[in-house]
Write a protein that holds these residues in place. Structure first.
Motif, PDB file in Angstrom:
ATOM      1  N   MET A  46      14.484 -28.710 -37.142  1.00  0.00           N
ATOM      2  CA  MET A  46      13.716 -29.087 -38.319  1.00  0.00           C
ATOM      3  C   MET A  46      14.123 -28.225 -39.513  1.00  0.00           C
ATOM      4  SD  MET A  46       9.601 -29.090 -38.882  1.00  0.00           S
ATOM      5  CE  MET A  46       9.372 -30.254 -37.560  1.00  0.00           C
ATOM      6  N   LEU A  47      14.623 -28.874 -40.543  1.00  0.00           N
ATOM      7  CA  LEU A  47      14.952 -28.202 -41.793  1.00  0.00           C
ATOM      8  C   LEU A  47      13.683 -28.124 -42.629  1.00  0.00           C
ATOM      9  CD1 LEU A  47      16.916 -27.047 -43.929  1.00  0.00           C
ATOM     10  CD2 LEU A  47      17.320 -29.420 -44.648  1.00  0.00           C
ATOM     11  N   VAL A  48      13.354 -26.919 -43.078  1.00  0.00           N
ATOM     12  CA  VAL A  48      12.195 -26.725 -43.944  1.00  0.00           C
ATOM     13  C   VAL A  48      12.724 -26.241 -45.292  1.00  0.00           C
ATOM     14  CG1 VAL A  48       9.957 -25.607 -44.239  1.00  0.00           C
ATOM     15  CG2 VAL A  48      10.803 -26.111 -41.924  1.00  0.00           C
ATOM     16  N   LEU A  49      12.672 -27.114 -46.279  1.00  0.00           N
ATOM     17  CA  LEU A  49      13.149 -26.774 -47.621  1.00  0.00           C
ATOM     18  C   LEU A  49      12.008 -26.172 -48.435  1.00  0.00           C
ATOM     19  CD1 LEU A  49      15.206 -30.010 -48.378  1.00  0.00           C
ATOM     20  CD2 LEU A  49      16.128 -27.728 -47.945  1.00  0.00           C
TER      21      LEU A  49
ATOM     22  N   PHE B 208      12.919 -25.845 -33.623  1.00  0.00           N
ATOM     23  CA  PHE B 208      13.739 -24.862 -34.325  1.00  0.00           C
ATOM     24  C   PHE B 208      13.533 -25.077 -35.817  1.00  0.00           C
ATOM     25  CE2 PHE B 208      15.927 -25.486 -30.272  1.00  0.00           C
ATOM     26  CZ  PHE B 208      16.133 -24.174 -29.864  1.00  0.00           C
ATOM     27  N   LEU B 209      12.762 -24.204 -36.454  1.00  0.00           N
ATOM     28  CA  LEU B 209      12.516 -24.274 -37.891  1.00  0.00           C
ATOM     29  C   LEU B 209      13.595 -23.464 -38.585  1.00  0.00           C
ATOM     30  CD1 LEU B 209       8.668 -23.577 -37.918  1.00  0.00           C
ATOM     31  CD2 LEU B 209       9.824 -25.804 -37.849  1.00  0.00           C
ATOM     32  N   VAL B 210      14.377 -24.118 -39.427  1.00  0.00           N
ATOM     33  CA  VAL B 210      15.480 -23.432 -40.097  1.00  0.00           C
ATOM     34  C   VAL B 210      15.436 -23.704 -41.594  1.00  0.00           C
ATOM     35  CG1 VAL B 210      17.006 -23.485 -38.078  1.00  0.00           C
ATOM     36  CG2 VAL B 210      17.080 -25.363 -39.717  1.00  0.00           C
ATOM     37  N   GLY B 211      15.980 -22.746 -42.330  1.00  0.00           N
ATOM     38  CA  GLY B 211      16.193 -22.928 -43.752  1.00  0.00           C
ATOM     39  C   GLY B 211      17.635 -23.349 -43.977  1.00  0.00           C
TER      40      GLY B 211
END
Length: 182
Positions: free
Chosen positions: A98-101, A67-70
């Protein structure tokens, strides 16, 4: 004394009509300069139920889910908390939140440990971090689309960053689920 809770069964059409009515009410309150907190809470409760069922189906049907999240809006944070809850209560062995900053933020630097306790993985999008900060979120979003098989969103307007990201996903022939259509 605890507030009394009421439970009602709704069809998808009824649920959708209620959400749209609440959003109209919220917009009217904003136009009047009034607080929208109570309406926001009800909208979020209705949206959470839909996301929880959708996430559970993904965990049941896929071998592994990233789960790619902002972290740039209410929807991002709502999805993150819902994924965590479903993983905790249903299945935690075949997924990662997964947090993608888009770039290194002061919030992350000041709360590094808390972020790592909340998310399974955290990464900084290098392409976005190297560019102008105003464009960084869109660059990060496009990279997330490129890495995804499925794009899940909640979009009701034909404008804004999320809309632009979904348009990019369409060009890339990605499967898209707009929860506002559900």
């Amino acid at each position: 004394m605890k507030d009394k809770k009421y439970y009602i069964n709704l069809t998808e059409q009824e649920r959708s009509q209620i959400i749209h009515s609440l959003i109209d009410k919220k917009n009217a309150l904003v136009a009047q300069g009034r607080y929208t907190d109570a309406v926001d809470e009800v909208i979020l409760k209705l949206m959470k139920a839909k996301k929880k069922a959708f996430i559970r189906i993904l965990l049941e049907s896929k071998e592994y889910v990233e789960f790619l999240v902002g972290r740039n809006g209410e929807f991002d944070q709502l999805v993150s908390s819902t994924v965590r809850r479903v993983k905790r209560n249903f299945r935690d062995d075949n997924s990662a939140l997964m947090l993608v900053l888009p770039y290194l933020t002061a919030e992350y630097e000041n709360n590094h440990q808390s972020f790592h306790e909340y998310y399974d993985e955290i990464e900084i999008c290098q392409d976005a971090a190297g560019g102008h900060y105003k464009a960084a979120i869109q660059v990060r979003n496009r990279e997330m689309v490129d890495r995804s098989d499925l794009v899940v969103c909640y979009i009701e307007h034909n404008s804004g960053g999320a809309f632009q990201t979904v348009q990019y996903a369409k060009k890339k022939n990605k499967e898209i689920v707009n929860l506002s259509d559900q």
